[in-house]
Design an enzyme around this catalytic site. Structure first.
Site, PDB file in Angstrom:
ATOM      1  N   TYR A  68      -3.940  -0.896 -19.318  1.00  0.00           N
ATOM      2  CA  TYR A  68      -4.502  -0.056 -19.253  1.00  0.00           C
ATOM      3  C   TYR A  68      -5.644   1.065 -20.125  1.00  0.00           C
ATOM      4  CZ  TYR A  68      -3.911  -2.551 -14.805  1.00  0.00           C
ATOM      5  OH  TYR A  68      -3.970  -3.362 -14.401  1.00  0.00           O
ATOM      6  N   GLU A  69      -5.112   1.856 -21.195  1.00  0.00           N
ATOM      7  CA  GLU A  69      -5.574   2.686 -21.743  1.00  0.00           C
ATOM      8  C   GLU A  69      -6.436   2.379 -23.020  1.00  0.00           C
ATOM      9  OE1 GLU A  69      -4.032   7.123 -22.447  1.00  0.00           O
ATOM     10  OE2 GLU A  69      -2.287   5.833 -23.980  1.00  0.00           O
ATOM     11  N   ASP A 113       0.784  -0.633   0.064  1.00  0.00           N
ATOM     12  CA  ASP A 113       0.247   0.067  -0.372  1.00  0.00           C
ATOM     13  C   ASP A 113       0.521   1.529   0.387  1.00  0.00           C
ATOM     14  OD1 ASP A 113      -1.518   1.733   1.123  1.00  0.00           O
ATOM     15  OD2 ASP A 113      -2.888   0.335   1.557  1.00  0.00           O
ATOM     16  N   THR A 169      -0.666   2.686 -21.850  1.00  0.00           N
ATOM     17  CA  THR A 169      -0.318   1.348 -21.220  1.00  0.00           C
ATOM     18  C   THR A 169      -1.724   0.168 -20.990  1.00  0.00           C
ATOM     19  OG1 THR A 169      -2.518   2.128 -19.381  1.00  0.00           O
ATOM     20  CG2 THR A 169       0.312   2.912 -19.259  1.00  0.00           C
ATOM     21  N   LYS A 198     -18.980   1.451  -7.772  1.00  0.00           N
ATOM     22  CA  LYS A 198     -20.338   0.843  -7.106  1.00  0.00           C
ATOM     23  C   LYS A 198     -20.022   1.853  -6.025  1.00  0.00           C
ATOM     24  CE  LYS A 198     -21.342  -3.677  -7.021  1.00  0.00           C
ATOM     25  NZ  LYS A 198     -21.775  -5.018  -6.762  1.00  0.00           N
ATOM     26  N   ASP A 236      -8.307   1.708  -9.551  1.00  0.00           N
ATOM     27  CA  ASP A 236      -8.476   0.743  -9.167  1.00  0.00           C
ATOM     28  C   ASP A 236      -9.895   2.185  -9.785  1.00  0.00           C
ATOM     29  OD1 ASP A 236     -10.697  -0.462  -8.752  1.00  0.00           O
ATOM     30  OD2 ASP A 236     -10.109  -2.403  -7.903  1.00  0.00           O
TER      31      ASP A 236
END
Length: 238
Positions: free
Chosen positions: A218-219, A125, A216, A151, A147
């Site tokens: 993710y992109e 972390d 990346t 929700k 992330d």
């Protein structure tokens, strides 16, 4: 049953409800080798509670051996952006924090392939690191595709909340840059609302990435699925 690799760091860090799972699919043999052979040398000492129960300050100069500027990437994913920055700016030191062990293994493989020597890796972390960094010790911080915790009841787990941003403000220098990239409109909304009160001024909010950006995975996934990314830049108020 998924095999848990033996790794040279605290296997039971305190859970602070910011990240999700720590392990994914079974690691390849080469990735297990990266963890056992490389992580020990790259991991900063004195971050975990077992090594530093009194939470004494750890100077970045003790991590990198000199007084170079130090950057932080919170949640580096597969490590593409972190290694790119390390290679592009060899005169700085970059600390990457990532609790997901598969991502750590991927980063270590990329570090080997690129041959960069200015990276330190905390497999946990980011707040554990911020707990022990001195005031005003970071010159730039990256939060790349965090992330989204979509929700509403999970929004408090997002990094862009006072629980994370106030410690971040403490450890960043006046004038330090804080970059955030996300393809989730509500995450950007919360970022724009929460970051300035923590001590940062908005510099730019754009659909055009930074000049030194590298795309990346993710992109690329976001673009394939029709979610346009946003690139937001803040500067630590002095």
């Amino acid at each position: 049953m998924t095999e848990t690799p033996k790794t040279p760091f605290d296997p039971h860090p305190p859970r602070r409800n910011f990240y999700g799972r720590r392990h994914g699919k079974t690691l390849r043999q080469s990735q297990k080798g990266y963890l056992s052979d490389d992580l020990g040398e790259l991991r900063p000492r004195g971050i975990t509670l077992s090594e530093n129960p009194q939470r004494l300050p750890i100077s970045p100069s003790a991590i990198f051996g000199d007084e170079r500027p130090v950057w932080l990437e919170v949640g580096f994913g597969g490590g593409e952006h972190l290694v790119h920055m390390a290679a592009t700016y060899p005169g700085i030191g970059i600390i990457g924090c990532e609790p997901f062990i598969n991502g750590v293994a991927m980063l270590l493989g990329k570090i080997r392939a690129a041959g960069v020597g200015n990276v330190s890796v905390h497999p946990g972390d980011a707040r554990d690191l911020m707990d022990v960094l001195p005031d005003a010790s970071l010159d730039r911080v990256f939060l790349m595709y965090p992330d989204p915790w979509p929700k509403a009841r999970h929004h408090r787990r997002r990094f862009v909340t006072p629980e994370h941003l106030l410690p971040l403000a403490r450890v960043t220098r006046p004038g330090a840059e804080f970059r955030v990239a996300s393809d989730i409109p509500d995450y950007i909304r919360q970022t724009l609302e929460e970051v300035p009160p923590a001590g940062f001024d908005l510099v730019a909010d754009s659909d055009v990435p930074w000049p030194d950006w590298i795309s990346t995975r993710y992109e690329q996934k976001a673009l394939r699925e029709g979610r346009p990314p946003r690139y937001v830049t803040f500067r630590r108020r002095g």
